[in-house]
Design a protein around this motif. Structure first.
Motif, PDB file in Angstrom:
ATOM      1  N   LEU A  13      64.335 -11.095   2.254  1.00 19.89           N
ATOM      2  CA  LEU A  13      63.626 -10.697   3.470  1.00 19.89           C
ATOM      3  C   LEU A  13      63.193 -11.888   4.325  1.00 19.89           C
ATOM      4  O   LEU A  13      62.916 -11.719   5.509  1.00 19.89           O
ATOM      5  CB  LEU A  13      62.445  -9.799   3.132  1.00 19.89           C
ATOM      6  CG  LEU A  13      62.848  -8.406   2.616  1.00 19.89           C
ATOM      7  CD1 LEU A  13      61.620  -7.601   2.239  1.00 19.89           C
ATOM      8  CD2 LEU A  13      63.690  -7.669   3.640  1.00 19.89           C
ATOM      9  N   GLN A  14      63.171 -13.083   3.730  1.00 17.82           N
ATOM     10  CA  GLN A  14      62.897 -14.282   4.524  1.00 17.82           C
ATOM     11  C   GLN A  14      63.981 -14.490   5.579  1.00 17.82           C
ATOM     12  O   GLN A  14      63.738 -15.085   6.625  1.00 17.82           O
ATOM     13  CB  GLN A  14      62.873 -15.523   3.634  1.00 17.82           C
ATOM     14  CG  GLN A  14      61.753 -15.582   2.644  1.00 17.82           C
ATOM     15  CD  GLN A  14      61.906 -16.809   1.779  1.00 17.82           C
ATOM     16  OE1 GLN A  14      61.960 -17.941   2.289  1.00 17.82           O
ATOM     17  NE2 GLN A  14      62.005 -16.614   0.485  1.00 17.82           N
ATOM     18  N   PHE A  15      65.172 -14.001   5.285  1.00 19.63           N
ATOM     19  CA  PHE A  15      66.330 -14.214   6.162  1.00 19.63           C
ATOM     20  C   PHE A  15      66.693 -12.975   6.968  1.00 19.63           C
ATOM     21  O   PHE A  15      67.354 -13.079   7.990  1.00 19.63           O
ATOM     22  CB  PHE A  15      67.534 -14.647   5.316  1.00 19.63           C
ATOM     23  CG  PHE A  15      67.273 -15.903   4.544  1.00 19.63           C
ATOM     24  CD1 PHE A  15      67.456 -17.140   5.134  1.00 19.63           C
ATOM     25  CD2 PHE A  15      66.810 -15.848   3.239  1.00 19.63           C
ATOM     26  CE1 PHE A  15      67.190 -18.319   4.439  1.00 19.63           C
ATOM     27  CE2 PHE A  15      66.550 -17.009   2.523  1.00 19.63           C
ATOM     28  CZ  PHE A  15      66.740 -18.240   3.130  1.00 19.63           C
ATOM     29  N   PHE A  16      66.287 -11.800   6.498  1.00 22.07           N
ATOM     30  CA  PHE A  16      66.642 -10.538   7.157  1.00 22.07           C
ATOM     31  C   PHE A  16      65.430 -10.045   7.955  1.00 22.07           C
ATOM     32  O   PHE A  16      64.854  -9.015   7.665  1.00 22.07           O
ATOM     33  CB  PHE A  16      67.036  -9.472   6.138  1.00 22.07           C
ATOM     34  CG  PHE A  16      68.155  -9.857   5.201  1.00 22.07           C
ATOM     35  CD1 PHE A  16      68.896 -11.007   5.356  1.00 22.07           C
ATOM     36  CD2 PHE A  16      68.475  -9.039   4.145  1.00 22.07           C
ATOM     37  CE1 PHE A  16      69.924 -11.345   4.483  1.00 22.07           C
ATOM     38  CE2 PHE A  16      69.503  -9.356   3.267  1.00 22.07           C
ATOM     39  CZ  PHE A  16      70.219 -10.517   3.448  1.00 22.07           C
ATOM     40  N   HIS A  17      65.044 -10.812   8.936  1.00 23.82           N
ATOM     41  CA  HIS A  17      63.841 -10.541   9.716  1.00 23.82           C
ATOM     42  C   HIS A  17      63.826  -9.124  10.287  1.00 23.82           C
ATOM     43  O   HIS A  17      64.833  -8.629  10.794  1.00 23.82           O
ATOM     44  CB  HIS A  17      63.716 -11.552  10.854  1.00 23.82           C
ATOM     45  CG  HIS A  17      63.701 -12.966  10.371  1.00 23.82           C
ATOM     46  ND1 HIS A  17      62.628 -13.508   9.712  1.00 23.82           N
ATOM     47  CD2 HIS A  17      64.648 -13.931  10.416  1.00 23.82           C
ATOM     48  CE1 HIS A  17      62.919 -14.758   9.385  1.00 23.82           C
ATOM     49  NE2 HIS A  17      64.135 -15.039   9.801  1.00 23.82           N
ATOM     50  N   ASN A  18      62.672  -8.501  10.193  1.00 23.51           N
ATOM     51  CA  ASN A  18      62.445  -7.164  10.761  1.00 23.51           C
ATOM     52  C   ASN A  18      63.424  -6.108  10.267  1.00 23.51           C
ATOM     53  O   ASN A  18      63.770  -5.182  10.999  1.00 23.51           O
ATOM     54  CB  ASN A  18      62.475  -7.219  12.290  1.00 23.51           C
ATOM     55  CG  ASN A  18      61.410  -8.140  12.836  1.00 23.51           C
ATOM     56  OD1 ASN A  18      60.289  -8.160  12.339  1.00 23.51           O
ATOM     57  ND2 ASN A  18      61.757  -8.910  13.843  1.00 23.51           N
ATOM     58  N   TYR A  19      63.887  -6.246   9.036  1.00 24.35           N
ATOM     59  CA  TYR A  19      64.794  -5.242   8.463  1.00 24.35           C
ATOM     60  C   TYR A  19      64.228  -4.787   7.135  1.00 24.35           C
ATOM     61  O   TYR A  19      63.893  -5.618   6.284  1.00 24.35           O
ATOM     62  CB  TYR A  19      66.208  -5.811   8.258  1.00 24.35           C
ATOM     63  CG  TYR A  19      67.182  -4.765   7.810  1.00 24.35           C
ATOM     64  CD1 TYR A  19      67.772  -3.918   8.739  1.00 24.35           C
ATOM     65  CD2 TYR A  19      67.477  -4.579   6.464  1.00 24.35           C
ATOM     66  CE1 TYR A  19      68.645  -2.915   8.328  1.00 24.35           C
ATOM     67  CE2 TYR A  19      68.345  -3.593   6.049  1.00 24.35           C
ATOM     68  CZ  TYR A  19      68.920  -2.763   6.989  1.00 24.35           C
ATOM     69  OH  TYR A  19      69.776  -1.771   6.588  1.00 24.35           O
ATOM     70  N   GLU A  20      64.087  -3.494   6.954  1.00 25.31           N
ATOM     71  CA  GLU A  20      63.547  -2.921   5.718  1.00 25.31           C
ATOM     72  C   GLU A  20      64.694  -2.705   4.731  1.00 25.31           C
ATOM     73  O   GLU A  20      65.299  -1.640   4.672  1.00 25.31           O
ATOM     74  CB  GLU A  20      62.819  -1.604   6.011  1.00 25.31           C
ATOM     75  CG  GLU A  20      62.060  -1.054   4.825  1.00 25.31           C
ATOM     76  CD  GLU A  20      61.006  -2.005   4.272  1.00 25.31           C
ATOM     77  OE1 GLU A  20      60.883  -2.086   3.042  1.00 25.31           O
ATOM     78  OE2 GLU A  20      60.311  -2.656   5.067  1.00 25.31           O
ATOM     79  N   PHE A  32      74.685  -9.630   6.755  1.00 24.64           N
ATOM     80  CA  PHE A  32      73.661 -10.657   6.597  1.00 24.64           C
ATOM     81  C   PHE A  32      74.152 -11.890   5.845  1.00 24.64           C
ATOM     82  O   PHE A  32      73.492 -12.913   5.852  1.00 24.64           O
ATOM     83  CB  PHE A  32      72.451 -10.093   5.848  1.00 24.64           C
ATOM     84  CG  PHE A  32      71.642  -9.116   6.643  1.00 24.64           C
ATOM     85  CD1 PHE A  32      71.151  -9.442   7.898  1.00 24.64           C
ATOM     86  CD2 PHE A  32      71.352  -7.871   6.125  1.00 24.64           C
ATOM     87  CE1 PHE A  32      70.388  -8.545   8.625  1.00 24.64           C
ATOM     88  CE2 PHE A  32      70.580  -6.973   6.837  1.00 24.64           C
ATOM     89  CZ  PHE A  32      70.103  -7.305   8.097  1.00 24.64           C
TER      90      PHE A  32
END
Length: 83
Positions: A13-20, A32
């Motif tokens: 999630l550090q790399f997949f900003h604003n994605y659940e 990604f």
């Protein structure tokens, strides 16, 4: 296993900003992951969980989802404990 998944998901999630990100979502199909990020992911898994990812483990299926990565870590940890 939940702790393992939480650490993996936290890293991703550090790399997949604003994605659940869901635990069963294919991070390659989502677009990604590139080759550089794939190597970062392998290094994270090795360092975070104190395991060695061998050539035989470098199958995309082992890194496709949070669940798959957690299963790989679980298997590798079990093998290390058996030694």
């Amino acid at each position: 296993m939940d702790d393992i998944k939480a650490k993996i998901k936290g890293f991703l999630l550090q790399f997949f900003h604003n994605y659940e990100l869901q635990e069963d979502e294919d991070i390659f199909a989502l677009g990604f992951v590139n080759s550089m990020f794939a190597m970062q992911l392998v290094l994270f898994v090795e360092q975070e969980f104190q395991i060695t990812i061998g050539n035989e483990d470098l199958d995309v299926e082992n890194f496709r989802t949070v669940n798959a990565i957690a299963q790989l870590v679980d298997r590798k940890t079990a093998i290390a404990l058996d030694r």
